[in-house]
Design a protein around this motif. Sequence first.
Motif, PDB file in Angstrom:
ATOM      1  N   PRO A 199       0.805  -1.233   0.000  1.00 14.99           N
ATOM      2  CA  PRO A 199       0.000   0.000   0.000  1.00 14.99           C
ATOM      3  C   PRO A 199       0.833   1.275   0.000  1.00 14.99           C
ATOM      4  O   PRO A 199       0.331   2.343  -0.332  1.00 14.99           O
ATOM      5  CB  PRO A 199      -0.811  -0.116   1.292  1.00 14.99           C
ATOM      6  CG  PRO A 199      -0.135  -1.148   2.116  1.00 14.99           C
ATOM      7  CD  PRO A 199       0.603  -2.055   1.186  1.00 14.99           C
ATOM      8  N   LYS A 200       2.107   1.131   0.347  1.00 15.44           N
ATOM      9  CA  LYS A 200       2.924   2.364   0.394  1.00 15.44           C
ATOM     10  C   LYS A 200       3.663   2.606  -0.923  1.00 15.44           C
ATOM     11  O   LYS A 200       4.317   3.631  -1.082  1.00 15.44           O
ATOM     12  CB  LYS A 200       3.906   2.269   1.554  1.00 15.44           C
ATOM     13  CG  LYS A 200       3.200   2.186   2.896  1.00 15.44           C
ATOM     14  CD  LYS A 200       3.907   3.033   3.946  1.00 15.44           C
ATOM     15  CE  LYS A 200       3.027   3.245   5.148  1.00 15.44           C
ATOM     16  NZ  LYS A 200       3.272   2.313   6.236  1.00 15.44           N
ATOM     17  N   GLY A 260       1.055   0.405  -6.038  1.00 11.38           N
ATOM     18  CA  GLY A 260       0.267  -0.456  -5.143  1.00 11.38           C
ATOM     19  C   GLY A 260      -0.818   0.351  -4.455  1.00 11.38           C
ATOM     20  O   GLY A 260      -1.941  -0.117  -4.257  1.00 11.38           O
ATOM     21  N   SER A 261      -0.503   1.595  -4.147  1.00  6.09           N
ATOM     22  CA  SER A 261      -1.495   2.430  -3.457  1.00  6.09           C
ATOM     23  C   SER A 261      -2.686   2.746  -4.374  1.00  6.09           C
ATOM     24  O   SER A 261      -3.801   2.940  -3.900  1.00  6.09           O
ATOM     25  CB  SER A 261      -0.847   3.716  -2.941  1.00  6.09           C
ATOM     26  OG  SER A 261      -0.432   4.492  -4.040  1.00  6.09           O
ATOM     27  N   ARG A 268      -3.927   0.628  -6.537  1.00  2.00           N
ATOM     28  CA  ARG A 268      -4.771  -0.584  -6.440  1.00  2.00           C
ATOM     29  C   ARG A 268      -5.563  -0.578  -5.133  1.00  2.00           C
ATOM     30  O   ARG A 268      -6.761  -0.878  -5.124  1.00  2.00           O
ATOM     31  CB  ARG A 268      -3.874  -1.837  -6.515  1.00  2.00           C
ATOM     32  CG  ARG A 268      -4.668  -3.141  -6.481  1.00  2.00           C
ATOM     33  CD  ARG A 268      -3.810  -4.324  -6.072  1.00  2.00           C
ATOM     34  NE  ARG A 268      -3.424  -4.259  -4.680  1.00  2.00           N
ATOM     35  CZ  ARG A 268      -2.172  -4.182  -4.231  1.00  2.00           C
ATOM     36  NH1 ARG A 268      -1.151  -4.150  -5.063  1.00  2.00           N
ATOM     37  NH2 ARG A 268      -1.917  -4.126  -2.936  1.00  2.00           N
ATOM     38  N   VAL A 269      -4.885  -0.228  -4.047  1.00  3.34           N
ATOM     39  CA  VAL A 269      -5.555  -0.203  -2.739  1.00  3.34           C
ATOM     40  C   VAL A 269      -6.728   0.780  -2.780  1.00  3.34           C
ATOM     41  O   VAL A 269      -7.834   0.471  -2.325  1.00  3.34           O
ATOM     42  CB  VAL A 269      -4.547   0.153  -1.619  1.00  3.34           C
ATOM     43  CG1 VAL A 269      -5.257   0.329  -0.287  1.00  3.34           C
ATOM     44  CG2 VAL A 269      -3.464  -0.928  -1.515  1.00  3.34           C
ATOM     45  N   PRO A 317      -6.959  -4.171  -1.189  1.00  2.08           N
ATOM     46  CA  PRO A 317      -5.760  -3.968  -0.370  1.00  2.08           C
ATOM     47  C   PRO A 317      -4.718  -5.072  -0.537  1.00  2.08           C
ATOM     48  O   PRO A 317      -3.514  -4.803  -0.526  1.00  2.08           O
ATOM     49  CB  PRO A 317      -6.296  -3.953   1.066  1.00  2.08           C
ATOM     50  CG  PRO A 317      -7.768  -4.135   0.995  1.00  2.08           C
ATOM     51  CD  PRO A 317      -8.193  -4.297  -0.426  1.00  2.08           C
TER      52      PRO A 317
END
Length: 556
Positions: free
Chosen positions: A306-307, A311-312, A314-315, A320
């Motif tokens: 998430p960081k 990826g963030s 997608r979250v 998640p």
Amino acid sequence: MFGIFFEEINHAGAGGLWAELVSNRGFEAGGPNTPSNIDPWLIIGDESSIIVGTDRTSCFERNPVALRMEVLCDSKRTNACPSGGVGVYNPGYWGMNIEKGKVYKVSLHIRSSDAVSLTVSLTSSDGLQKLAAHTITGSKKSFAKWTKIEFHLKSSQNNTNSRLQLTTSKSGVIWLDQVSVMPLDTYMGHGFRKDLSLMLANLKPQFLKFPGGNYAMGNYLRNAFWWSETVGPWEERPGHFNDAWGYWTDDGLGFFEFLQLAEDLGASPVWVVNDGASLNEEVSTATIASLVKDVVNGIEFARGGPKTPWGSVRVAMGHPQPFKLDYVSIGNQECWMLYYRGNYQKFYSAIKAAYPDINIISSCDRSTISPSNPADLYDVHVYTSSSNMFSRTSMFDNTPRSAPKAIVSEYAVTGNDAGKGTLVAALAEAAFLIGLERNSDVVEMASCAPLFVNDNDRRWNPDAIVFNSWQHYGCPNYWMLHFFKDSSGAALHPTTIQISNYDQLVASAITWQNAKDKSTYLRIKSRGSQCLCGRAGERHQEVWIETDGSNIQQSA
Ligand code: AHR
């Protein structure tokens, strides 16, 4: 071993598996310039009552085109609007299937400096019968800025050929953008048309290869599938012209949705990346670096934490956990192109450096793969006649048993034998698959192509599943695949066939454990290209198929 290959061809996704009912919801089908192509939207009313056009005043940066409706008539003035009002309608993809009692989520963006009374309705194809309606009202100030409006419509009737109407009897100017109608009832609630998704789920696919095919590449690079343009809020996606198969797609079915579909089907995603090649253009190896970075970013989107920057994203889209992306195919079938091999090496090194566990698929054949040009798998496409497909049952018999393995990601009997899907084509493909199954030490995956065709837009024959807005059926080759759905992960038994006067019979035998009752089952599949049965009164041939018989319970 057995999976599915999804390509946006024949309106397989837009107007197919993706349940969005509005076609060209952002009025963007003509590209970012105006006048844009609003097809299949049509106007209700004539020039004396309404002027409809496009301009670039949308609130969305990446898809600037909006629809502008200037309503000249007004029920309270001398130029009275015709009964039912004036406006626009969208017939969807050859008619919307609206079902009685079902709920549809409508979403649209509106702007106007006038008082608004806009009726949004689902109607019969002539607009005369209303299935559901909702009226949006507002003062001169209400929609002075772009406003997103969402509501549900519940249909009072069934109609397989409906349309969406936006009508008014009030003069003034209204801008509209990103008009969407989605059924609430979709496969796992993720936006996929339920009946078509179930056809896929029933095959128990082990992998889902996407998004194409020529669709991934495009005829020209500007029209290729660029993953990052297809993620994030759907309203902000620019959409693109699928020039390989000649139609616009709003990209509601984007990179995220493909990964989601794979997860929902319990299948491993296999992502076909654009490696800088379209059918008519190529990026040279000297200038490929930014595209390599883009693909590594795509993997980060699927797998990153998430960081991480991607990826963030997608979250934020509601997933998640990382997606289980383990396979990446570098290109589709462009080995013949000038820069393919040079570009492939750049992709291979960068992906392995960042994600060493990812299996990389080369579009070149096995003979080109070496320690200096490594690949985990190599892709094979087979389109041929039924007799040739049948003979390819032995295609991998003499393949060296060392790595890499093959992914036969596109195969089909085509041409006269296949028509729009015939039994003889399915039998020949079954013989071919038995050959793959027998050689599953060197063939890791197999999928037929194409998977879907919307019967209103046949760009390719044959296809495994045929559908329109409300019906579907599987062709013989679709149902044939059900004979293989227990093969993945099963134990293969050496098989010999004794039969006189026929050399055209192939067979394989597997045992597998049923997850529910834990018993071991034996299945023997055999396919002949000639009929083995005789006429009445004739003595039937005796066919013996032997397997080693190990570990088979009597119930089998
Ligand atoms: O399956 C149809 C097309 O056949 C695919 O787009 C391409 O990869 C192949 O040539």
